[in-house]
Design a protein around this motif. Structure first.
Motif, PDB file in Angstrom:
ATOM      1  N   LYS A 113       0.846  -1.200   0.000  1.00  0.00           N
ATOM      2  CA  LYS A 113       0.000   0.000   0.000  1.00  0.00           C
ATOM      3  C   LYS A 113       0.874   1.239   0.000  1.00  0.00           C
ATOM      4  O   LYS A 113       1.995   1.232   0.525  1.00  0.00           O
ATOM      5  N   ASP A 114       0.314   2.328  -0.553  1.00  0.00           N
ATOM      6  CA  ASP A 114       1.071   3.577  -0.612  1.00  0.00           C
ATOM      7  C   ASP A 114       0.928   4.343   0.696  1.00  0.00           C
ATOM      8  O   ASP A 114       0.362   3.842   1.685  1.00  0.00           O
ATOM      9  N   ALA A 115       1.415   5.601   0.713  1.00  0.00           N
ATOM     10  CA  ALA A 115       1.396   6.419   1.931  1.00  0.00           C
ATOM     11  C   ALA A 115      -0.017   6.724   2.401  1.00  0.00           C
ATOM     12  O   ALA A 115      -0.259   6.924   3.612  1.00  0.00           O
ATOM     13  N   GLN A 116      -0.965   6.756   1.500  1.00  0.00           N
ATOM     14  CA  GLN A 116      -2.359   7.021   1.860  1.00  0.00           C
ATOM     15  C   GLN A 116      -3.111   5.742   2.246  1.00  0.00           C
ATOM     16  O   GLN A 116      -4.315   5.780   2.518  1.00  0.00           O
ATOM     17  N   GLY A 117      -2.420   4.591   2.251  1.00  0.00           N
ATOM     18  CA  GLY A 117      -3.058   3.342   2.624  1.00  0.00           C
ATOM     19  C   GLY A 117      -3.849   2.707   1.505  1.00  0.00           C
ATOM     20  O   GLY A 117      -4.610   1.758   1.729  1.00  0.00           O
ATOM     21  N   LYS A 118      -3.682   3.195   0.295  1.00  0.00           N
ATOM     22  CA  LYS A 118      -4.397   2.642  -0.845  1.00  0.00           C
ATOM     23  C   LYS A 118      -3.565   1.539  -1.514  1.00  0.00           C
ATOM     24  O   LYS A 118      -2.349   1.466  -1.336  1.00  0.00           O
TER      25      LYS A 118
END
Length: 572
Positions: free
Chosen positions: A430-435
């Motif tokens: 997941k990326d920094a935004q949790g996506k």
């Protein structure tokens, strides 16, 4: 009994004797035996089995029995489809299992029909062959007592000597490729032996086809191999991606050869309503026969296989293999290879997976494996609004990647597909935004993985792969030869007529020679009177007609062509 009835009876006997040897079909005894017994019943069963009607019936049953083999999935061809059929048809599957419909060609009932047909054909052919050989070694039978009863008949009177007429008739018939000889006061001739020869050749060809088909099924092998440009293949069992063979096939039966895929090229229509339609597919290879054979170049195209001994290498599929590099958090390359992806549509939109056994160590020092789901389009068009290829050639390639880490499951010892990713024991990055971490990569782009897990790079190189099917069927040549022999044999038995011609020349009471010519065919045909008229016309030129004793006028001489009549006309 009146004299007329006696003559008719004698004529029928003559006609029956004249035509009795035109066929080599075995003649059955009609005498009825009150008590057959075991031996009698065995003989009766054998006569029924070896009759032509039973052979035709068995051939029909064999054709009907092969229909389920082409409509129902077969375990010997694709066990996966059979398993899917069992899951979707829970009621029919047990019935099909009992009837052997999932393995038709190796079932008991199909084998029984096959063997009975084989025995029936042999039982039909052997006695007819011996009888035909006997007829070839013998001579055409002598002329019947009354030639007027035969289907085609003509006569005239001539001043030539009987011996001269017979010699001229013998020379003429031999020139026309008749088997002819002198038999008493007549010349007996026969022609059309090719008819029966064609009939025997047709049935022998059926046996050859049956043997070739059986040997091809028992000793055949069929395997597939996917190769990326630059890969090599050796014809050994471990090299195949998928392999199936006949019941009596041995690994040593594989034809020894190897080849390398040098280049694959495909061309497509670039405009018009057929835009994107393939024009040519060709794989350039270098192959060698045997362990130390000299390397030779070759090009394999669709429906133009490479033939090496009993093996044929077919080009059956193609796709793309983008070159991908995976690095760990330290920048060390842990994976770099061309990844073959499977096409999903005609424009070669493809997907697949990338499995990296040597993954990365997270912050806690735990080592995970990496897995990537890849979606590739050779021609991406943002205006289309879809992630589907707009053209099958490499115009604007794009690679979409989803990244996972965890346990790939490859260490469990269970087989798994190289084109599928088992995510039960894996987590998605997941990326920094949790996506969900996913990215579209162009050639040369890199996607960085979080937490120092490394990166994946789509290199500026996309290779093509080709799928090959290697088929080895030893009975193919015999089957082809049997098919041609059956066609020519059937044509000969249908279009060539077995017929006989007799020419009798005797001196009449007034000292003038009377010439009689008659013809008999195995079946009624207008060609027999026509041929007899042609022969009579030629012989008449050599032995011209003499005046009728009741008419001294020479103008009453009649050409024999006008006197060739059927049996009813001769009787009148």
């Amino acid at each position: 009994m009146s004299k007329t009835e006696t003559d008719k009876s004698q004529d029928q006997e003559d006609l029956g004797a004249a035509g009795s040897q035109l066929s080599t079909a075995p003649r059955e005894e009609l005498a009825a035996v009150p008590g057959l017994g075991v031996v009698g019943w065995v003989r009766w069963f054998w006569r029924q089995l070896t009759s032509m009607r039973v052979a035709l019936l068995l051939l029909l049953l064999l054709s009907l029995g092969a229909i389920p083999g082409s409509l129902i999935p077969q375990s010997g061809a694709d066990i996966t489809k059979v398993d899917d059929f069992r899951k979707t048809h829970e009621t029919l599957a047990p019935i099909y299992d009992k009837l052997g419909l999932f393995h038709v060609y190796s079932s008991v009932w199909f084998s029984a029909i096959y063997i009975l047909l084989f025995v029936s054909l042999i039982g039909c052919i052997v006695p007819r062959t011996w009888q035909f050989v006997g007829q070839l070694r013998g001579r055409p039978p002598g002329a019947p007592k009354r030639l007027t009863r035969l289907p085609a008949y003509t006569t005239w009177r001539t001043t030539a000597e009987p011996e001269q007429v017979r010699e001229a008739a013998l020379a003429l018939l031999k020139k026309r490729r008749f088997r002819a000889h002198l038999a008493g006061d007549a010349v007996a001739a026969e022609k059309g032996y090719v008819r029966e020869l064609g009939n025997l050749a047709f049935h022998i060809a059926l046996i050859v086809l049956l043997v070739a088909f059986a040997s091809g099924q028992m000793f055949k092998s069929d395997g597939t191999k996917l190769m990326v440009e630059g890969d090599g293949f050796s014809n050994a069992l471990p090299m195949y991606d998928d392999f199936k063979s006949g019941s009596m096939f041995q690994n040593d039966d594989l034809v020894p050869f190897s080849f390398d895929l040098k280049d694959f090229r495909g061309t497509y229509e670039t405009s018009g309503p057929n835009r994107g339609t393939p024009r040519t597919y060709e794989a350039k290879i270098a192959y060698s026969e045997g362990a130390y054979g000299k390397e030779k170049p070759a090009t394999i195209k669709v429906n133009q296989p490479l033939t090496i001994g009993d093996s044929k290498v077919y080009l059956v599929s193609h796709g793309y293999a983008p070159v991908v590099t995976v690095r760990d958090g330290r920048g060390t390359i842990v994976y770099q290879d061309a990844v073959p992806l499977l096409p999903l549509d005609g424009n070669v939109t493809s997907n697949g997976v990338i499995k990296v056994m040597d993954g990365y160590r997270d912050g806690k020092g735990k080592k995970d494996q990496l897995g990537f789901q890849a979606f590739f389009v050779p021609t991406f068009d943002a205006k289309s609004g879809t992630m589907l290829s707009q053209f099958p050639a490499l115009v604007n390639p794009l690679l979409a990647v989803n990244a996972y880490h965890g346990d790939l499951g490859v260490d469990a010892g269970l087989p798994q597909s190289v084109y599928q990713l088992d995510t039960k024991h894996m987590k998605q990055f997941k990326d920094a935004q949790g996506k969900q971490l996913k990215k579209l990569l162009k050639p040369g782009d890199t996607m960085q993985l979080p937490n120092g897990a490394g990166s994946i790079t789509f290199e500026k190189d996309v290779k093509e792969w080709a799928g090959f099917e290697i088929v080895q069927e030893p009975g193919g040549g015999w089957a082809l030869g049997g098919a041609f022999a059956a066609i020519f044999g059937l044509a000969g038995s249908l279009f060539i007529q077995r017929r006989r011609v007799w020419v009798r020349a005797v001196r009449g009471a007034d000292g003038v020679t009377v010439v009689e010519m008659a013809g008999l065919g195995r079946s009624e045909s207008a060609k027999v009177p026509e041929e007899l008229g042609d022969l009579a016309g030629i012989l008449y030129d050599q032995a011209p007609g003499a005046p009728d004793p009741d008419d001294s006028s020479a103008s009453n001489e009649a050409s024999p062509d006008s006197q060739v009549v059927p049996a009813e006309g001769a009787e009148k």
